[in-house]
Write a protein that holds these residues in place. Structure first.
Motif, PDB file in Angstrom:
ATOM      1  N   VAL A 205       1.141  -1.385  -0.138  1.00 19.11           N
ATOM      2  CA  VAL A 205       0.285  -0.044   0.093  1.00 19.11           C
ATOM      3  C   VAL A 205       0.740   0.437   0.038  1.00 19.11           C
ATOM      4  N   GLY A 206       0.887   2.300  -0.732  1.00 19.34           N
ATOM      5  CA  GLY A 206       1.463   3.435  -1.241  1.00 19.34           C
ATOM      6  C   GLY A 206       0.933   4.724  -0.559  1.00 19.34           C
ATOM      7  N   ALA A 207       0.842   5.728  -0.508  1.00 22.89           N
ATOM      8  CA  ALA A 207       1.059   6.848   0.188  1.00 22.89           C
ATOM      9  C   ALA A 207      -0.365   7.073  -0.617  1.00 22.89           C
ATOM     10  N   GLY A 208       0.289   6.767  -1.989  1.00 18.83           N
ATOM     11  CA  GLY A 208      -1.245   7.610  -2.653  1.00 18.83           C
ATOM     12  C   GLY A 208      -2.982   7.427  -2.402  1.00 18.83           C
ATOM     13  N   THR A 209      -2.638   5.718  -1.195  1.00 24.68           N
ATOM     14  CA  THR A 209      -4.073   5.555  -0.910  1.00 24.68           C
ATOM     15  C   THR A 209      -4.501   7.165   0.173  1.00 24.68           C
ATOM     16  N   PHE A 210      -3.615   7.307  -0.313  1.00 23.91           N
ATOM     17  CA  PHE A 210      -4.463   8.992   0.524  1.00 23.91           C
ATOM     18  C   PHE A 210      -5.072  10.028  -0.060  1.00 23.91           C
ATOM     19  N   GLN A 211      -4.511   9.603  -1.469  1.00 20.68           N
ATOM     20  CA  GLN A 211      -5.275  11.359  -1.859  1.00 20.68           C
ATOM     21  C   GLN A 211      -6.307  11.897  -2.236  1.00 20.68           C
ATOM     22  N   PRO A 212      -6.616  12.494  -1.891  1.00 17.12           N
ATOM     23  CA  PRO A 212      -7.849  13.297  -2.446  1.00 17.12           C
ATOM     24  C   PRO A 212      -7.704  13.207  -3.708  1.00 17.12           C
ATOM     25  N   VAL A 213      -9.487  13.407  -3.942  1.00 15.05           N
ATOM     26  CA  VAL A 213      -9.491  13.388  -5.574  1.00 15.05           C
ATOM     27  C   VAL A 213     -10.190  15.113  -5.694  1.00 15.05           C
ATOM     28  N   ARG A 214      -8.858  15.904  -6.786  1.00 13.50           N
ATOM     29  CA  ARG A 214      -9.150  17.062  -6.844  1.00 13.50           C
ATOM     30  C   ARG A 214      -9.936  17.390  -8.330  1.00 13.50           C
ATOM     31  N   ASP A 215      -9.502  16.616  -8.472  1.00 12.80           N
ATOM     32  CA  ASP A 215     -11.060  16.559  -9.932  1.00 12.80           C
ATOM     33  C   ASP A 215     -12.399  16.324  -9.608  1.00 12.80           C
ATOM     34  N   ASN A 216     -13.288  17.139 -10.544  1.00 11.91           N
ATOM     35  CA  ASN A 216     -14.474  17.846 -10.295  1.00 11.91           C
ATOM     36  C   ASN A 216     -15.056  16.590 -11.124  1.00 11.91           C
ATOM     37  N   ASN A 217     -14.836  16.446 -12.145  1.00 11.81           N
ATOM     38  CA  ASN A 217     -15.057  15.003 -12.584  1.00 11.81           C
ATOM     39  C   ASN A 217     -14.978  14.117 -12.407  1.00 11.81           C
ATOM     40  N   VAL A 218     -15.147  12.781 -11.569  1.00 16.64           N
ATOM     41  CA  VAL A 218     -14.415  11.397 -11.117  1.00 16.64           C
ATOM     42  C   VAL A 218     -13.438  11.007 -12.378  1.00 16.64           C
ATOM     43  N   ASN A 219     -13.971  11.128 -13.136  1.00 15.43           N
ATOM     44  CA  ASN A 219     -13.438  10.458 -14.510  1.00 15.43           C
ATOM     45  C   ASN A 219     -12.379  10.861 -15.099  1.00 15.43           C
ATOM     46  N   ASP A 220     -11.941  11.941 -14.722  1.00 14.40           N
ATOM     47  CA  ASP A 220     -10.353  12.793 -14.824  1.00 14.40           C
ATOM     48  C   ASP A 220      -9.444  12.244 -13.835  1.00 14.40           C
ATOM     49  N   HIS A 221     -10.171  11.362 -12.494  1.00 16.75           N
ATOM     50  CA  HIS A 221      -8.856  11.541 -11.304  1.00 16.75           C
ATOM     51  C   HIS A 221      -7.794  10.470 -11.284  1.00 16.75           C
ATOM     52  N   GLN A 222      -6.567  10.918 -11.983  1.00 19.91           N
ATOM     53  CA  GLN A 222      -5.380   9.630 -12.004  1.00 19.91           C
ATOM     54  C   GLN A 222      -4.740   9.064 -10.354  1.00 19.91           C
ATOM     55  N   MET A 223      -5.394   7.523 -10.487  1.00 25.64           N
ATOM     56  CA  MET A 223      -5.002   6.572  -9.478  1.00 25.64           C
ATOM     57  C   MET A 223      -3.683   6.507  -9.471  1.00 25.64           C
ATOM     58  N   HIS A 224      -2.850   5.686  -8.178  1.00 29.80           N
ATOM     59  CA  HIS A 224      -1.949   5.785  -7.672  1.00 29.80           C
ATOM     60  C   HIS A 224      -1.351   4.697  -8.144  1.00 29.80           C
ATOM     61  N   SER A 225      -0.004   4.258  -8.386  1.00 28.21           N
ATOM     62  CA  SER A 225       0.030   3.088  -9.045  1.00 28.21           C
ATOM     63  C   SER A 225       0.676   2.656  -7.563  1.00 28.21           C
TER      64      SER A 225
END
Length: 341
Positions: A205-225
């Motif tokens: 598990v990476g720290a990206g698990t706590f990364q907020p979704v900053r895009d208003n459109n969910v489909n624009d969010h770039q997921m962490h690896s």
């Protein structure tokens, strides 16, 4: 899909700041997938919800002491949050300091260990440890357990044990697979007594698990690896359980992400791989039938995931029930058991 569709009001006092005295004394909110009704239970009731051919899959990653504190040569403070160990002297990290960080910056952890910034890539920095110790040894000796940002206190000695599952084995995570924190030796004995099969995979598990979704459109969010490995034994046990109409039960969203990533591939085989899968409503699930998980942040990728798994309207009602009945939220909180809609 708009991010506000996954928002809800969470009273601050429901965010668990410390673990309960006993791991399995937490509460368990159970969803009936047929009636969409909820049952308030104890976590010790979990084994009673299982069927003979079910297969439980756990994440055996071990949390490393990923938070380091140091200072610049000029005296300014720096906080280093390791995202991933790359080898014996290199890592990917998040860096927090008062001034801009540039290549070749050097930070001192102490007289024996310094850190050099190699380069920046997106939000992460490639760093090099200058020490006779290896990367893992440095963290073990000088690092601190990286409690989540919503726990508003410093980690203490007890967190080194409690922010770790009792079956943690493979070092590499910077956040715990928290659904597994509820399990005790007594629960595993109850599984054995009922002849319920279980097995393991690894997702760091990476720290990206706590990364907020900053895009208003969910489909624009770039997921962490994140990196994961599903062993051959686990793959064989999954196929066997499916052939007997058993449920594949993921203990935590990390397990679900790993399994859905693997079974989305044309060739199902073991070995470490990378996944940046973003599971959201509309996703077609390949393999997981049921999920044990803790309660998640509003507007988070994990709340979006459980909404995809059991239905957005159902999860909104379930979370309102949890809030009304004062379930404890997040890493040190209570759990819920849901099935795929």
């Amino acid at each position: 899909m708009l991010i506000e569709d996954f928002n809800f009001e969470l009273p601050q006092h429901l965010i668990a700041q410390t673990p309960l005295q006993k791991r399995d004394s937490s509460r368990l909110l159970v969803l009936n997938k047929n009636t969409k009704s909820f049952s308030d239970k104890k976590f010790t009731d979990f084994v009673d919800l299982l069927n003979p051919n079910d297969l439980l899959i756990f994440n055996d990653t071990r949390v490393i002491k990923a938070r380091l504190f140091g200072k610049k040569i000029t005296g300014g403070k720096v906080e280093i949050m390791i995202e991933r160990i790359l080898d014996g002297h290199h890592a990917l990290a998040h860096l927090k300091t008062s001034k801009k960080i540039v290549d070749d910056n050097i930070f001192e952890i102490n007289k024996d260990v310094s850190v050099k910034v190699i380069k920046k890539e997106n939000d992460l920095f490639y760093i090099e440890f200058n020490s006779n110790l290896s990367s893992y040894d440095i963290l073990e000796k000088y690092g601190h357990i990286p409690l989540p940002p919503y726990i508003e206190r410093d980690a203490d000695k007890s967190d080194e044990k409690r922010y770790q599952t009792i079956y943690a084995k493979e070092s590499g995570a910077v956040a715990a697979p928290t659904a597994g924190l509820h399990f005790t030796d007594e629960i595993f004995k109850a599984l054995d007594d009922k002849k319920i099969k279980y097995t393991f995979l690894t997702l760091h598990v990476g720290a990206g698990t706590f990364q907020p979704v900053r895009d208003n459109n969910v489909n624009d969010h770039q997921m962490h690896s994140e990196s994961f490995n599903v062993p051959d034994k686990t793959i064989h046990m999954i196929n066997d359980a499916k052939s007997k109409n058993g449920r594949i039960i993921a203990i935590g969203t990390t397990v679900l992400r790993a399994l859905e990533s693997l079974f989305s591939e044309e060739t199902i085989q073991s070995g470490f791989k990378e996944t940046s899968i973003f599971i959201k409503p509309g996703y077609t699930f390949k393999i997981v039938d049921a999920l044990l998980t803790n309660f998640h942040l509003p507007k988070s990728t994990l709340f979006i995931l459980v909404s995809a798994f059991s239905g957005s309207d159902t999860m909104k009602r379930l979370y309102q029930h949890a809030i009304k009945n004062e379930y404890r939220f997040f890493s040190y909180g209570d759990a819920t058991f849901i099935e795929r809609s």
